[in-house]
Design an enzyme around this catalytic site. Structure first.
Site, PDB file in Angstrom:
ATOM      1  CG  ASN A   1      -2.266   0.630   0.938  1.00 20.95           C
ATOM      2  OD1 ASN A   1      -2.320   1.653   0.276  1.00 20.95           O
ATOM      3  ND2 ASN A   1      -3.334   0.053   1.465  1.00 20.95           N
TER       4      ASN A   1
ATOM      5  CE  LYS B   1      13.642 -10.056  21.548  1.00 17.94           C
ATOM      6  NZ  LYS B   1      13.286 -10.725  22.781  1.00 17.94           N
TER       7      LYS B   1
ATOM      8  CG  HIS C   1      23.424   3.615  10.740  1.00 20.24           C
ATOM      9  ND1 HIS C   1      24.005   4.101   9.600  1.00 20.24           N
ATOM     10  CD2 HIS C   1      22.100   3.529  10.477  1.00 20.24           C
ATOM     11  CE1 HIS C   1      23.079   4.321   8.684  1.00 20.24           C
ATOM     12  NE2 HIS C   1      21.914   3.967   9.187  1.00 20.24           N
TER      13      HIS C   1
END
Length: 186
Positions: free
Chosen positions: A85, A166, A115
């Site tokens: 969408n 997770k 990062h």
């Protein structure tokens, strides 16, 4: 010696300022800008052709509502009958695989980019990534954020607004921040 692109795609530390990667990101920006143009938005065949140029693999009968954003495009693999969408973002530093018949609500973000936590290292422009894999027949509700390294199993539903930190197994309903399994599907 591997190129920065090869290191990036493998999830190793790489230099984001590498000339090839900068050129790849600019090529991606050009294509995503073309996809957002009114003439492309209104012409499904034109838009589909642009997505086939942008993405690494695009199965049959996929439909992506604009606007859509990604870093490179070539690390994204879509199965058949995938629907996304409006306002989806995929940071495809590493491979992002989305299985057949998977549906994304509006504003879903998938991040394969990481990062460094250490500020001096982060300031060098070194980045990393972890692949993301979303199984077949998955429903990802609106405004879900899927973090690097996550795998979501087949036939799973992720509730709107969830932050998936997770792995989520197959055949469950999961939601929340952080996302957790609420119940199994039979």
């Amino acid at each position: 010696m591997p190129t920065e692109r090869e290191k990036m795609t493998a999830g190793e530390a790489y230099d984001v300022t590498d000339e090839e990667l900068v050129a790849d990101r600019m090529a991606c920006r050009r294509l995503t800008c073309q996809i957002q143009q009114p003439s492309s938005v209104l012409d499904h065949e034109v838009r589909e052709g642009l997505f086939k140029q942008l993405l690494g693999t695009m199965g049959s009968r996929c439909f992506i509502e604009p606007p859509f954003r990604c870093d490179y495009g070539y690390n994204i693999k879509l199965g058949d009958d995938v629907y996304m969408n409006f306002d989806c973002v995929i940071l495809d530093i590493c491979p992002v695989e989305i299985g057949d018949k998977t549906l994304f609500g509006p504003g879903v973000h998938v991040y394969a980019a990481t990062h460094p936590i250490d500020p001096p290292l982060r300031a060098t422009g070194i980045e990393g990534g972890k692949p993301v894999k979303i199984g077949k027949n998955v429903w990802v509700g609106g405004r879900v954020v899927i973090l690097p390294g996550v795998t979501i199993g087949d036939n799973t539903t992720i509730g709107a607004g969830s932050v998936v930190t997770k792995d989520v197994p197959a055949n469950v309903v999961a939601a929340g921040n952080p996302c957790r399994v609420l119940r199994e599907l039979k």
